[in-house]
Design a protein around this motif. Structure first.
Motif, PDB file in Angstrom:
ATOM      1  N   MET A   1       0.907  -1.362   0.087  1.00 55.22           N
ATOM      2  CA  MET A   1       0.186   0.255  -0.012  1.00 55.22           C
ATOM      3  C   MET A   1       0.839   1.197  -0.108  1.00 55.22           C
ATOM      4  N   ALA A   2       0.585   2.258  -0.790  1.00 56.54           N
ATOM      5  CA  ALA A   2       1.112   3.441  -0.848  1.00 56.54           C
ATOM      6  C   ALA A   2       1.037   4.205   0.446  1.00 56.54           C
ATOM      7  N   ASN A   3       1.799   5.226   0.770  1.00 50.30           N
ATOM      8  CA  ASN A   3       1.856   6.222   1.854  1.00 50.30           C
ATOM      9  C   ASN A   3       0.487   6.777   2.066  1.00 50.30           C
ATOM     10  N   PHE A   4      -0.241   6.639   3.041  1.00 51.86           N
ATOM     11  CA  PHE A   4      -1.434   7.245   3.303  1.00 51.86           C
ATOM     12  C   PHE A   4      -1.456   8.235   4.554  1.00 51.86           C
ATOM     13  N   GLU A  32      -7.545   2.313  -5.664  1.00 53.83           N
ATOM     14  CA  GLU A  32      -6.841   1.965  -6.635  1.00 53.83           C
ATOM     15  C   GLU A  32      -5.409   2.764  -6.513  1.00 53.83           C
ATOM     16  N   LYS A  33      -5.638   4.058  -6.376  1.00 53.32           N
ATOM     17  CA  LYS A  33      -4.242   4.945  -6.229  1.00 53.32           C
ATOM     18  C   LYS A  33      -3.443   4.338  -5.343  1.00 53.32           C
ATOM     19  N   PHE A  34      -3.760   4.237  -4.021  1.00 53.34           N
ATOM     20  CA  PHE A  34      -3.113   3.589  -2.898  1.00 53.34           C
ATOM     21  C   PHE A  34      -3.099   2.470  -2.795  1.00 53.34           C
ATOM     22  N   GLN A  35      -3.367   1.640  -3.893  1.00 56.62           N
ATOM     23  CA  GLN A  35      -3.104   0.047  -3.962  1.00 56.62           C
ATOM     24  C   GLN A  35      -3.742  -0.436  -2.413  1.00 56.62           C
ATOM     25  N   PHE A  69     -18.928  16.489  13.476  1.00 58.56           N
ATOM     26  CA  PHE A  69     -18.430  15.349  12.803  1.00 58.56           C
ATOM     27  C   PHE A  69     -19.169  15.576  11.189  1.00 58.56           C
ATOM     28  N   ASP A  70     -18.098  15.202  10.291  1.00 57.24           N
ATOM     29  CA  ASP A  70     -18.468  15.214   8.841  1.00 57.24           C
ATOM     30  C   ASP A  70     -18.475  14.074   7.978  1.00 57.24           C
ATOM     31  N   PRO A  71     -19.465  13.318   7.930  1.00 60.79           N
ATOM     32  CA  PRO A  71     -19.444  12.012   7.294  1.00 60.79           C
ATOM     33  C   PRO A  71     -19.152  11.985   6.002  1.00 60.79           C
ATOM     34  N   ARG A  72     -18.848  12.931   5.330  1.00 69.73           N
ATOM     35  CA  ARG A  72     -18.485  12.941   3.923  1.00 69.73           C
ATOM     36  C   ARG A  72     -16.847  12.587   3.923  1.00 69.73           C
ATOM     37  N   ARG A  73     -16.313  12.815   4.942  1.00 67.99           N
ATOM     38  CA  ARG A  73     -14.885  12.475   4.927  1.00 67.99           C
ATOM     39  C   ARG A  73     -14.617  11.142   4.912  1.00 67.99           C
ATOM     40  N   LEU A  74     -13.231  10.735   4.503  1.00 68.62           N
ATOM     41  CA  LEU A  74     -12.815   9.321   4.647  1.00 68.62           C
ATOM     42  C   LEU A  74     -12.373   9.053   6.109  1.00 68.62           C
ATOM     43  N   GLN A  75     -12.857   7.896   6.651  1.00 69.30           N
ATOM     44  CA  GLN A  75     -12.378   7.879   8.260  1.00 69.30           C
ATOM     45  C   GLN A  75     -11.150   6.817   8.283  1.00 69.30           C
ATOM     46  N   ILE A  76     -10.257   7.332   8.820  1.00 66.40           N
ATOM     47  CA  ILE A  76      -9.093   6.461   9.099  1.00 66.40           C
ATOM     48  C   ILE A  76      -8.833   6.168  10.357  1.00 66.40           C
ATOM     49  N   ILE A  77      -8.662   4.719  10.610  1.00 68.73           N
ATOM     50  CA  ILE A  77      -8.102   4.097  11.739  1.00 68.73           C
ATOM     51  C   ILE A  77      -6.624   3.917  11.799  1.00 68.73           C
ATOM     52  N   GLY A  78      -5.728   4.354  12.793  1.00 69.83           N
ATOM     53  CA  GLY A  78      -4.467   4.108  12.780  1.00 69.83           C
ATOM     54  C   GLY A  78      -4.122   3.288  14.148  1.00 69.83           C
ATOM     55  N   VAL A 109     -10.665   3.459   6.342  1.00 70.50           N
ATOM     56  CA  VAL A 109      -9.449   2.792   6.042  1.00 70.50           C
ATOM     57  C   VAL A 109      -8.855   2.449   7.347  1.00 70.50           C
ATOM     58  N   ILE A 110      -8.358   1.291   7.235  1.00 66.58           N
ATOM     59  CA  ILE A 110      -7.441   0.780   8.498  1.00 66.58           C
ATOM     60  C   ILE A 110      -6.016   0.597   8.048  1.00 66.58           C
ATOM     61  N   SER A 111      -5.247   1.489   8.511  1.00 65.42           N
ATOM     62  CA  SER A 111      -3.779   1.929   7.953  1.00 65.42           C
ATOM     63  C   SER A 111      -2.831   0.970   8.909  1.00 65.42           C
ATOM     64  N   ARG A 112      -1.711   0.883   8.257  1.00 62.78           N
ATOM     65  CA  ARG A 112      -0.491   0.333   8.750  1.00 62.78           C
ATOM     66  C   ARG A 112      -0.577  -1.239   8.637  1.00 62.78           C
TER      67      ARG A 112
END
Length: 127
Positions: A1-4, A32-35, A69-78, A109-112
Motif C-alpha cells: 500500500m502506498a503512503n496514506f 486503486e491509487k493507494f493500492q 462530525f462530517d460524515p463525508r470525510r474518509l475515516q482512517i483508523i491508525g 481505512v485501516i492503516s499500517r
C-alpha cells in the motif's frame, strides 16, 4: 500500500482533479491509487463519490462525540485508534463501529496493515 497521509491524499486528489471534476472521484479511485486491499466493499463502492478531500480519525466519535462530525470525510483508523479500541470490550467496540457506520461514511481505512476488529466487519456488513 502506498503512503496514506493527509499530504499524500491531497496530492492524489490534485492528480485526479487534473483528470476529472471532484464530483467524479470515487472511493474506488482512491483505493486503486493507494493500492489498498478492500475487505468489504459496500453496495456503492464503485460509484460512491468523494465530495471533500479532508479525512477524519474517529477517536472522538468512538467515545460518542459526534458534534461537528462530517460524515463525508474518509475515516482512517491508525495505531492510536486501534490501541484505544483494544481497551474496550467486544460489545463496546461493536457500539463504536455501529455508531460510526450509521452515518453512511464513504469508507473506513485501516492503516499500517493493522488487524481489523471483527466488530468492525460485522457493522460494515450491517450498514
Amino acid at each position: 500500500m502506498a503512503n496514506f497521509t493527509r499530504k499524500a491524499i491531497k496530492e492524489t486528489f490534485l492528480e485526479l482533479l487534473e483528470e476529472r471534476p471532484l464530483a467524479d472521484i470515487t472511493v474506488k479511485d482512491i483505493v486503486e491509487k493507494f493500492q489498498m486491499e478492500v475487505l468489504y466493499p459496500g453496495a456503492d463502492f464503485e460509484t460512491e463519490t468523494l465530495t471533500i478531500t479532508d479525512v477524519n480519525r474517529p477517536g472522538l466519535q468512538f467515545v460518542g462525540f459526534f458534534d461537528y462530525f462530517d460524515p463525508r470525510r474518509l475515516q482512517i483508523i491508525g495505531k492510536a485508534e486501534t490501541m484505544f479500541l483494544k481497551s474496550f470490550s467486544s460489545a463496546e467496540r461493536r457500539k463504536c463501529f455501529e455508531d460510526l457506520f450509521k452515518y453512511e461514511i464513504p469508507a473506513l481505512v485501516i492503516s499500517r496493515k493493522l488487524d481489523v476488529f471483527p466488530e468492525c466487519m460485522e457493522m460494515a456488513q450491517k450498514y
